[in-house]
Design an enzyme around this catalytic site. Sequence first.
Site, mmCIF file in Angstrom:
data_model
loop_
_atom_site.group_PDB
_atom_site.id
_atom_site.type_symbol
_atom_site.label_atom_id
_atom_site.label_comp_id
_atom_site.label_asym_id
_atom_site.label_seq_id
_atom_site.Cartn_x
_atom_site.Cartn_y
_atom_site.Cartn_z
ATOM 1 N N ASP A 173 0.869 -1.192 0.000
ATOM 2 C CA ASP A 173 0.000 0.000 0.000
ATOM 3 C C ASP A 173 0.895 1.227 0.000
ATOM 4 O O ASP A 173 1.492 1.570 1.047
ATOM 5 C CB ASP A 173 -0.915 0.008 1.237
ATOM 6 N N LYS B 19 -6.919 3.367 -3.159
ATOM 7 C CA LYS B 19 -7.313 3.324 -1.737
ATOM 8 C C LYS B 19 -7.489 4.744 -1.243
ATOM 9 O O LYS B 19 -6.694 5.632 -1.588
ATOM 10 C CB LYS B 19 -6.213 2.595 -0.961
ATOM 11 N N LYS C 17 -10.267 0.194 -2.276
ATOM 12 C CA LYS C 17 -10.113 -0.040 -0.832
ATOM 13 C C LYS C 17 -10.394 1.238 -0.063
ATOM 14 O O LYS C 17 -9.537 2.131 0.009
ATOM 15 C CB LYS C 17 -8.704 -0.541 -0.499
#
Length: 315
Positions: free
Chosen positions: A152, A215, A251
Site C-alpha cells: 500500500d 485506496k 479499498k
Amino acid sequence: MSTDRNPGVPLDLSWFDRIAVNTPATEARAAQLTTRRSLKKNYQAAWLVNAIHCMDLTTLAGDDTEDRVARLCAKARAPLADHILAGLGLEGVTTGAVCVYPTMVAAAVRALEGTSIPVASVATGFPAGLMPLDLRLAEIRYAVDQGAQEIDIVITRAHVLRADWQALYDEIAAMREACGAAHMKAILATGDLKTLRNVYKASMVAMQAGADFIKTSTGKEGVNATLPVSLTMVRALRDYGARTGYRIGFKPAGGMKTAKDALAWQILMKEEMGTDWLRPDLFRLGASSMLADIERQLEHHVTGRYASSSRHAIA
Ligand SMILES: O=C[C@H](O)COP(=O)(O)O
C-alpha cells in the site's frame, strides 16, 4: 488478489483534464445509498461475513509490537468465535489480508504460516510520503523481501495540489516497478486533496501508472474514507475499466469502525459496480477496529444477545 495485473497505460491527461464532478449530486447520491436499500436480517449476516472476507485487518500504530501483530494474525485466521460460525453454518472464515508496517511483515508472515492470508505492507514513507523517492522505493523492496505480497503506497499530495500529473505518474510507475510481483494499492490520502475533482484525477493517474487498487486514505488524515469520495473513486475505476478492460480494485480505509460502515460500502460497490466486485481481489475494507463490531452483530444474529465485549481485544 486477481492475477490479471493492471499493466498501466501511458499518461493521458485527456482522460480526466476536462472532468466535472458535481459535488452536491455526489453527496446526495452517497447519502441515498445507505437509506434506499435496507438489507433483510439474513442477508445482513451474509454481507457482514463477506466484509470479513474482504477486510485488510490492520494495525499501523507507533507502538505496534510483534506480539500485537501475532494477536492480529490469530484474529485474521479465526475472526469469529466457534459458536458464531456454527450458528451461521460456516467454517474457514478468514480475513482478506493483514496490513502492517514493513518491519512487522516478517512477524505477520510467521504468524500466518499455513494459511493463504496475504500480508500487506504500507510503504513509501507512510503516512506522509515525504521522503526522497529512492528511499521510498527501497522501503517497498524491503517489505517485499520480508514477505509482503501486497504493498500500500502513499502518493505525494503536492503533485496533485500543483496538478503536476507527470510527476505523480512517474512516482507511482516507479513504485509499481519496485513492487515486482507484489500487488500495489495506491493510497490517495483523499482528505488532503481538497476537491472531488482532484480525487478523480489522482485516481485516474494512479491507474494509468499501474495501480492494481486505489485506496482512499492512510487512516491518519483529518478526514479519511467517506462515501462521496468513494463514489468518485469508484466512478474513476469504472471509467478506466471502460477504456482499458482492466478491473481495478477499490479499498476504502480509515475511520470505518462499525458493521453499518461495512454494509454501507458494500452497498456502494454493489450499486455502482455490481455484485461481482464484492470479492477480495477487487474490494478491500482497510480497518483496525471494524471487526469487533461485526463480530458483535453476528453474535446477536446467532444468539439474540450482545456479548459484553469482543473476545479479540488486541490492544
Ligand atoms: O489502512 C488502514 C487504515 O489505516 C485503518 O484505519 P483505522 O485504524 O481508522 O481503521
